[in-house]
Design an enzyme around this catalytic site. Structure first.
Site, mmCIF file in Angstrom:
data_model
loop_
_atom_site.group_PDB
_atom_site.id
_atom_site.type_symbol
_atom_site.label_atom_id
_atom_site.label_comp_id
_atom_site.label_asym_id
_atom_site.label_seq_id
_atom_site.Cartn_x
_atom_site.Cartn_y
_atom_site.Cartn_z
ATOM 1 C CE1 TYR A 155 29.745 -17.772 0.363
ATOM 2 C CE2 TYR A 155 28.362 -19.446 1.346
ATOM 3 C CZ TYR A 155 28.623 -18.045 1.327
ATOM 4 O OH TYR A 155 28.132 -17.235 2.065
ATOM 5 C CG ASP A 250 33.077 -26.167 4.232
ATOM 6 O OD1 ASP A 250 32.062 -26.548 4.980
ATOM 7 O OD2 ASP A 250 32.932 -24.863 3.795
ATOM 8 C CE LYS A 278 24.505 -25.438 4.071
ATOM 9 N NZ LYS A 278 23.475 -24.277 3.939
#
Length: 445
Positions: A155, A250, A278
Site C-alpha cells: 500500500y 517506500d 510517520k
C-alpha cells in the site's frame, strides 16, 4: 466483547456527519466488529478512551510515536512553534533543519558502507500519499515513460494508480481495487507478486521501455508484516538499472523506525527515490520524498515537474518531527527492538499453548501475527491465513486493556516507552486472547 458507552454515543454522532463515522476506514472496526474506541489522551505507552479506560497501545498512531505519546520534548517543541505562529506560507528555518536531519541520517548509513548517499535533497509534503504520488510523477517526468510496477498487497497511499491490489484497508474491506479510478489510470500499473523477482524480470522483458519505475515498500507492512526475502530489494535495484527505470523505495512506515536510517540502515539498497512519513512527522501531518540532486532537479521551480503544497513544511509539524528525530537515540532504537522481540515471543508462546497455528513475522521492530502454519511471503499467502481468528483475539485483548490494530492485515508497533509494567499487562492478556482465537469458527455463508 465489552462495549464503551461514551465511544458508542460518539460513534453514532460521528456517523451522522462523516462517512462510516471515521476519517480513515480501518478505524471503523468493521474487520473485527464492535464499536471503535474514541481516544481522548495518550501518555507513554498508554491510550485513554472517552470512558476513561486505559489501554497499552500497540498501534502507536500507525507508527510515528516511537518515543511514546506526549513525549515532553516533542510537546514542548510543538508548543514553542505554535506560539510563534501556525503557518506562514513562506520558507522557514525549521523545514531546512528537518531536511538536513533526514539527509544526514541517510548519509551516515552510506558513509559507514563507504558510498555516496542516495538522498541528497528532499521535498517536504503533508502525507505519505502525497509523497508517493509526487515520487511517481517525478519518475514519469524524469524518464518520459508512463508505466509503474507495484506489488500486490503493498500500500502506497490512496494514489489512483497505486490502489491496484493494495494492502491496508483495501484488503480489510475487500474493496474493488480501482473503484473511482479510471481504466486509463489503472492500465498504467503493472501488479506483480511481492518477493518474486522472476515476475519482475518477465515484466521488464515484455514492457521494459515503457516502465518508468518500480515502487515497493522497503519492508511490507500493509498486508501484515512481510519482510523482503534476501536479495529481493537488491534484485529490484539491478533490474531497474539494467532497463533504465527508477526504483522508488517506500519508507513511509519503516523510515527512521526500524533503525536511525530506516530500512536503508538495515539493508542499504540505493534506490533512486525514497518516500518518508510517520516518524519524521512526530505524529503531525508531514512527509517527504527525496533522492540524488540530479533527479530532484527535475522538480519545479528548478525543472518542469510541478509539485506544490500550501502547508508543506508547516512549522508546527516540522517542529514535532525534528524533536522526535533528535530524541530518537541509539538507546531508543535498542528499546524498540527489545520491546518488539519480547511482545512477539509472548504472543507466540500464548498461541502455541492454545494450539493455534500461527506465524509472528518481523521486519525490524515492526511485527504482526498471521494465523497460518506456514511463513507468509506475499499477498496471496497473507489472504489465505485464518483471519476469522483475529476478531475474537483482538476483542479479548481490547477487553483486557491492550489496543491492537483493528485488522489482521496491519502491523503492530511498539514505542520505546513500553516498560515492564506495560509488557506485563500484555502478557497477562494474551492467554485468554489465544484461547478466543483457538475457539473461533469461520463464518458460514
Amino acid at each position: 466483547m465489552t462495549e464503551s458507552p461514551l465511544s458508542a454515543a460518539l460513534f453514532e454522532r460521528a456517523q451522522r456527519v462523516t462517512p462510516g463515522g471515521v476519517n480513515s476506514p480501518v478505524r471503523a472496526f468493521r474487520a473485527v466488529g464492535g464499536t471503535p474506541r474514541f481516544m481522548v489522551s495518550g501518555q507513554g505507552p498508554y491510550l485513554i478512551d472517552a470512558d476513561g479506560k486505559s489501554y497499552v497501545d500497540l498501534v502507536a498512531s500507525w507508527g510515528p510515536m516511537i518515543l511514546g505519546h506526549a513525549h515532553p520534548a516533542v510537546v514542548e517543541a510543538v508548543r514553542s512553534a505554535a506560539g510563534h505562529g501556525l503557518s506562514f506560507g513562506t520558507p522557514t528555518l525549521g523545514e531546512v533543519e528537518l531536511a538536513e536531519e533526514l539527509i544526514s541520517r541517510m548519509c551516515a548509513r552510506t558513509a559507514a558502507a563507504g558510498g555516496a548517499s542516495p538522498v541528497q535533497e528532499v521535498r517536504l509534503v503533508n502525507s505519505g500519499t502525497e509523497a508517493t504520488m509526487s515520487a511517481i510523477r517525478l519518475a514519469r517526468g524524469a524518464t518520459g515513460r508512463n508505466k509503474i510496477v507495484k506489488f500486490a498487497g503493498c500500500y502506497h497511499g490512496h494514489v489512483d494508480s497505486l490502489l491496484a491490489s493494495a494492502g491496508s484497508g483495501v484488503i480489510t474491506f475487500g474493496l474493488p481495487d480501482t473503484s473511482g479510478v479510471t481504466a486509463a489510470q489503472a492500465g498504467e500499473t503493472i501488479v506483480l507478486p511481492y518477493n518474486d523477482l522472476g515476475a519482475v524480470e518477465a515484466a521488464f522483458a515484455a514492457a521494459g521501455d515503457e516502465i518508468a519505475a518500480v515502487i515497493t515498500e522497503a519492508a511490507a507492512g500493509n498486508m501484515g508484516t512481510v519482510a523482503p526475502q534476501p536479495g529481493f530489494n537488491e534484485g529490484l535495484r539491478q533490474l531497474t538499472v539494467r532497463h533504465g527505470a527508477l526504483l522508488i523505495m517506500d519508507e513511509v512506515m519503516t523510515g527512521f523506525r526500524v533503525s536511525s536510517a530506516g530500512w536503508y540502515g538495515r539493508e542499504p539498497v540505493e534506490a533512486d527515490l525514497f518516500t518518508f512519513g510517520k516518524v519524521m512527522s512526530g505524529g503531525l501531518p508531514a512527509a517527504a520524498f527525496g533522492g540524488r540532486r540530479g533527479l530532484m532537479s527535475h522538480l519545479a521551480p528548478v525543472g518542469p515537474v510541478y509539485q506544490a503544497g500550501t502547508l508543506s513544511g508547516n512549522p508546527v509539524a516540522v517542529a514535532a518531527g525534528l524533536a522526535t528525530l533528535r530524541n530518537a537515540t541509539s538507546e531508543v532504537y535498542s528499546a524498540l527492538d527489545a520491546n518488539a522481540d519480547a511482545i512477539g515471543k509472548l504472543t507466540s508462546a500464548a498461541l502455541t499453548e492454545a494450539g493455534v497455528a500461527h506465524q509472528v513475522q518481523f521486519a525490524g521492530n515492526m511485527f504482526s501475527v498471521f494465523f497460518t502454519g506456514e511463513p507468509v511471503t506475499n499477498f496471496v499467502e497473507a489472504r489465505a491465513a485464518e483471519t476469522f481468528r483475529y476478531g475474537p483475539f483482538f476483542h479479548a485483548m481490547l477487553d483486557a486493556g491492550v489496543y491492537l490494530p483493528p485488522s489482521a492485515f496491519e502491523t503492530w508497533f511498539v514505542t520505546a516507552a513500553h516498560d515492564e509494567t506495560a509488557i506485563a499487562k500484555i502478557a497477562e492478556a494474551l492467554p485468554a486472547a489465544a484461547r478466543a482465537a483457538a475457539a473461533a469458527q469461520p463464518e458460514v455463508r
